[in-house]
Structures are given as C-alpha cells and as structure tokens.
Design a protein around this motif. Structure first.
Motif, PDB file in Angstrom:
ATOM      1  N   TRP A  39     -45.369 -28.419 -58.898  1.00 53.77           N
ATOM      2  CA  TRP A  39     -45.903 -29.542 -59.680  1.00 53.77           C
ATOM      3  C   TRP A  39     -45.897 -29.236 -61.169  1.00 53.77           C
ATOM      4  O   TRP A  39     -46.368 -28.185 -61.607  1.00 53.77           O
ATOM      5  CB  TRP A  39     -47.327 -29.866 -59.221  1.00 53.77           C
ATOM      6  CG  TRP A  39     -47.875 -31.135 -59.821  1.00 53.77           C
ATOM      7  CD1 TRP A  39     -47.504 -32.408 -59.516  1.00 53.77           C
ATOM      8  CD2 TRP A  39     -48.896 -31.244 -60.813  1.00 53.77           C
ATOM      9  NE1 TRP A  39     -48.241 -33.307 -60.262  1.00 53.77           N
ATOM     10  CE2 TRP A  39     -49.099 -32.615 -61.064  1.00 53.77           C
ATOM     11  CE3 TRP A  39     -49.664 -30.302 -61.512  1.00 53.77           C
ATOM     12  CZ2 TRP A  39     -50.030 -33.083 -61.985  1.00 53.77           C
ATOM     13  CZ3 TRP A  39     -50.594 -30.758 -62.432  1.00 53.77           C
ATOM     14  CH2 TRP A  39     -50.784 -32.139 -62.665  1.00 53.77           C
ATOM     15  N   GLU A  51     -35.379 -38.080 -55.890  1.00 49.42           N
ATOM     16  CA  GLU A  51     -36.324 -37.720 -54.833  1.00 49.42           C
ATOM     17  C   GLU A  51     -37.765 -37.900 -55.298  1.00 49.42           C
ATOM     18  O   GLU A  51     -38.583 -38.515 -54.607  1.00 49.42           O
ATOM     19  CB  GLU A  51     -36.123 -36.271 -54.380  1.00 49.42           C
ATOM     20  CG  GLU A  51     -37.153 -35.850 -53.334  1.00 49.42           C
ATOM     21  CD  GLU A  51     -37.068 -34.389 -52.921  1.00 49.42           C
ATOM     22  OE1 GLU A  51     -37.847 -33.983 -52.036  1.00 49.42           O
ATOM     23  OE2 GLU A  51     -36.233 -33.653 -53.488  1.00 49.42           O
ATOM     24  N   ARG A  52     -38.072 -37.378 -56.479  1.00 46.69           N
ATOM     25  CA  ARG A  52     -39.446 -37.493 -56.974  1.00 46.69           C
ATOM     26  C   ARG A  52     -39.832 -38.949 -57.201  1.00 46.69           C
ATOM     27  O   ARG A  52     -40.955 -39.353 -56.898  1.00 46.69           O
ATOM     28  CB  ARG A  52     -39.602 -36.699 -58.276  1.00 46.69           C
ATOM     29  CG  ARG A  52     -39.368 -35.204 -58.125  1.00 46.69           C
ATOM     30  CD  ARG A  52     -40.324 -34.575 -57.097  1.00 46.69           C
ATOM     31  NE  ARG A  52     -40.172 -33.146 -57.112  1.00 46.69           N
ATOM     32  CZ  ARG A  52     -40.787 -32.330 -57.972  1.00 46.69           C
ATOM     33  NH1 ARG A  52     -41.610 -32.810 -58.882  1.00 46.69           N
ATOM     34  NH2 ARG A  52     -40.578 -31.027 -57.906  1.00 46.69           N
ATOM     35  N   GLU A  56     -42.910 -40.570 -55.129  1.00 43.75           N
ATOM     36  CA  GLU A  56     -44.050 -41.145 -55.845  1.00 43.75           C
ATOM     37  C   GLU A  56     -44.268 -42.591 -55.435  1.00 43.75           C
ATOM     38  O   GLU A  56     -45.405 -43.044 -55.311  1.00 43.75           O
ATOM     39  CB  GLU A  56     -43.837 -41.045 -57.360  1.00 43.75           C
ATOM     40  CG  GLU A  56     -43.879 -39.629 -57.918  1.00 43.75           C
ATOM     41  CD  GLU A  56     -45.244 -38.955 -57.831  1.00 43.75           C
ATOM     42  OE1 GLU A  56     -46.248 -39.653 -57.544  1.00 43.75           O
ATOM     43  OE2 GLU A  56     -45.301 -37.734 -58.039  1.00 43.75           O
ATOM     44  N   TRP A  64     -51.369 -37.611 -51.968  1.00 43.44           N
ATOM     45  CA  TRP A  64     -50.158 -36.836 -52.165  1.00 43.44           C
ATOM     46  C   TRP A  64     -49.987 -35.814 -51.044  1.00 43.44           C
ATOM     47  O   TRP A  64     -48.867 -35.503 -50.648  1.00 43.44           O
ATOM     48  CB  TRP A  64     -50.160 -36.141 -53.522  1.00 43.44           C
ATOM     49  CG  TRP A  64     -48.918 -35.333 -53.720  1.00 43.44           C
ATOM     50  CD1 TRP A  64     -48.795 -33.982 -53.767  1.00 43.44           C
ATOM     51  CD2 TRP A  64     -47.574 -35.838 -53.836  1.00 43.44           C
ATOM     52  NE1 TRP A  64     -47.481 -33.608 -53.907  1.00 43.44           N
ATOM     53  CE2 TRP A  64     -46.715 -34.728 -53.950  1.00 43.44           C
ATOM     54  CE3 TRP A  64     -47.021 -37.126 -53.840  1.00 43.44           C
ATOM     55  CZ2 TRP A  64     -45.326 -34.863 -54.079  1.00 43.44           C
ATOM     56  CZ3 TRP A  64     -45.647 -37.259 -53.960  1.00 43.44           C
ATOM     57  CH2 TRP A  64     -44.815 -36.137 -54.087  1.00 43.44           C
ATOM     58  N   ARG A  71     -42.566 -34.242 -46.546  1.00 43.27           N
ATOM     59  CA  ARG A  71     -41.450 -34.145 -47.487  1.00 43.27           C
ATOM     60  C   ARG A  71     -40.136 -33.778 -46.812  1.00 43.27           C
ATOM     61  O   ARG A  71     -39.094 -34.395 -47.088  1.00 43.27           O
ATOM     62  CB  ARG A  71     -41.783 -33.134 -48.592  1.00 43.27           C
ATOM     63  CG  ARG A  71     -40.740 -33.122 -49.706  1.00 43.27           C
ATOM     64  CD  ARG A  71     -41.170 -32.224 -50.850  1.00 43.27           C
ATOM     65  NE  ARG A  71     -40.271 -32.343 -51.990  1.00 43.27           N
ATOM     66  CZ  ARG A  71     -40.434 -31.698 -53.138  1.00 43.27           C
ATOM     67  NH1 ARG A  71     -41.484 -30.898 -53.302  1.00 43.27           N
ATOM     68  NH2 ARG A  71     -39.566 -31.859 -54.122  1.00 43.27           N
ATOM     69  N   LEU A 180     -45.111 -39.616 -61.910  1.00 41.13           N
ATOM     70  CA  LEU A 180     -43.792 -38.986 -61.933  1.00 41.13           C
ATOM     71  C   LEU A 180     -43.658 -38.079 -63.157  1.00 41.13           C
ATOM     72  O   LEU A 180     -43.188 -36.942 -63.047  1.00 41.13           O
ATOM     73  CB  LEU A 180     -42.699 -40.061 -61.964  1.00 41.13           C
ATOM     74  CG  LEU A 180     -41.268 -39.540 -62.127  1.00 41.13           C
ATOM     75  CD1 LEU A 180     -40.801 -38.842 -60.858  1.00 41.13           C
ATOM     76  CD2 LEU A 180     -40.318 -40.681 -62.494  1.00 41.13           C
ATOM     77  N   ALA A 183     -45.457 -34.948 -62.570  1.00 44.02           N
ATOM     78  CA  ALA A 183     -44.860 -34.108 -61.530  1.00 44.02           C
ATOM     79  C   ALA A 183     -43.620 -33.368 -62.000  1.00 44.02           C
ATOM     80  O   ALA A 183     -43.340 -32.266 -61.539  1.00 44.02           O
ATOM     81  CB  ALA A 183     -44.515 -34.954 -60.309  1.00 44.02           C
ATOM     82  N   VAL A 184     -42.870 -33.974 -62.936  1.00 43.15           N
ATOM     83  CA  VAL A 184     -41.591 -33.382 -63.344  1.00 43.15           C
ATOM     84  C   VAL A 184     -41.637 -32.763 -64.731  1.00 43.15           C
ATOM     85  O   VAL A 184     -40.593 -32.424 -65.289  1.00 43.15           O
ATOM     86  CB  VAL A 184     -40.440 -34.417 -63.251  1.00 43.15           C
ATOM     87  CG1 VAL A 184     -40.337 -34.973 -61.836  1.00 43.15           C
ATOM     88  CG2 VAL A 184     -40.598 -35.535 -64.273  1.00 43.15           C
TER      89      VAL A 184
END
Length: 203
Positions: A39, A51-52, A56, A64, A71, A180, A183-184
C-alpha cells in the motif's frame, strides 16, 4: 508473545515487532503485510494501475480486507487484469463472472471493469493510463496525525474522476479515485507516526 500494545504514538499502534502502524493494519496479518509492502508504493505500469483501478471500484461499499482476500481470485477471473484481454470480454464472460463465487458478484462493477479495459486501450492514444493518472499528482501531500485527518477526496481526485468519466471510464468517483491515489503512491496518507511514512520515495 503479548498482543500489540494500544499505547498510541502519534495515534498509531505499536506492534509486537516494535513498528508503529495505524489500527487498521495492526492486527490482521494479511492487512499488515499489505500495509508494510504494497500500500502506498508507486505503481507505474498500465496493467498494475488497471488492476488497482478495478479493485478500488469493486471495494466501493465493502471493506478493503474483503477485496484483498479475493485478490488472487480476481486476477484469475480477469486474466491477470490484462486490459487487452478484458476488453474483449463479452456477455458470456459477464455471466461467467456473475457465477464466480470467489469474487464480488456485482454486475455493474463487472461491466464497468470491462468498459474500463476498453477505455484504457483508447487512452493509449493520449499517452496511456499511467501518464494520465499520475498527471493528477498534487503539489503537496496530506500530513495526517490521525485517521480522522485523512481526507476522502481532494481537488485532484475530483478532477481525475471527471477526466476519466469523460474518457468513458465508470465507477471512478472522487472518493474511489482518492483511494486509488493513496494506494499507488500519488499521495502519501501514512500517519506521521507510522514506520511507512515517506517509504514510497515520491514524497
């Protein structure tokens, strides 16, 4: 060994390994591993971002942890989130996915994922999904001391949601897009007392 202490250091929980984390990542081993290694780390490849983006969208309205536990099943169901493959999914694939108990069986989200794969391909003409999403990185990142200090949207996530919708994406609201971005690694919302604060190298 003793359970993690609940003594807060800047509103984080110190685990038995001595490392401070937010409460949501402090007890469940799966969530802790995700927090410690995945994360908030930069994702700069098309498939990874698709994918993310997809996960999301599926997470909306759910925890989550639920998505994280599914996943690998999502990856299997959606061809490892290869946009070119998913873009070719048809109604038979939608019905196949609706019958797959290993994933979240939500028709609107499944159809949105297929639509978003097609939009991802179309976006290549404008430089691609990675450049498009990362271009919405803000000039500053939040500096939260507590979970309550973390925003759920930002001007940039609002702009990103609007821009993606204009290009045919679905289930990409401002809150989902802010999640998102967290997360990225586009923003860093690790608590200031967390051992992961600043770990992305972006901020």
């Amino acid at each position: 060994m003793d359970d993690p202490t609940t003594e807060p250091i800047a509103h984080v929980v110190v685990g038995e390994d001595g490392l401070p984390r937010p409460a949501w990542a402090a007890t469940d081993p799966l969530m802790r591993e995700y927090y410690d290694t995945v994360w908030g780390m930069p994702v700069r490849d098309e498939r990874g971002l698709f994918e993310r983006l997809s996960l999301e969208a599926f997470q909306s309205g759910l925890s989550w942890a639920t998505i994280l536990r599914k996943r690998e099943a999502f990856r299997a169901a959606f061809a490892d989130f290869d946009p070119d493959v998913v873009a070719a999914f048809d109604q038979a694939d939608v019905e196949r996915l609706m019958a797959d108990a290993a994933i979240v069986r939500n028709r609107r989200k499944i159809e949105a994922t297929i639509r978003n794969a097609r939009a991802t391909i179309d976006l290549r003409a404008e430089g691609g999904l990675v450049e498009f999403i990362w271009s919405h990185r803000p000039e500053r990142t939040p500096e939260p001391m507590t979970i309550a200090d973390i925003p759920t949207t930002s001007p940039e996530s609002v702009a990103l949601a609007k821009a993606l919708k204009k290009r045919g994406f679905a289930h990409v609201g401002p809150t989902t897009m802010f999640a998102l971005m967290e997360a990225v690694g586009i923003v860093d919302t690790h608590l200031l007392g967390s051992h992961r604060r600043g770990s992305s190298g972006v901020w």
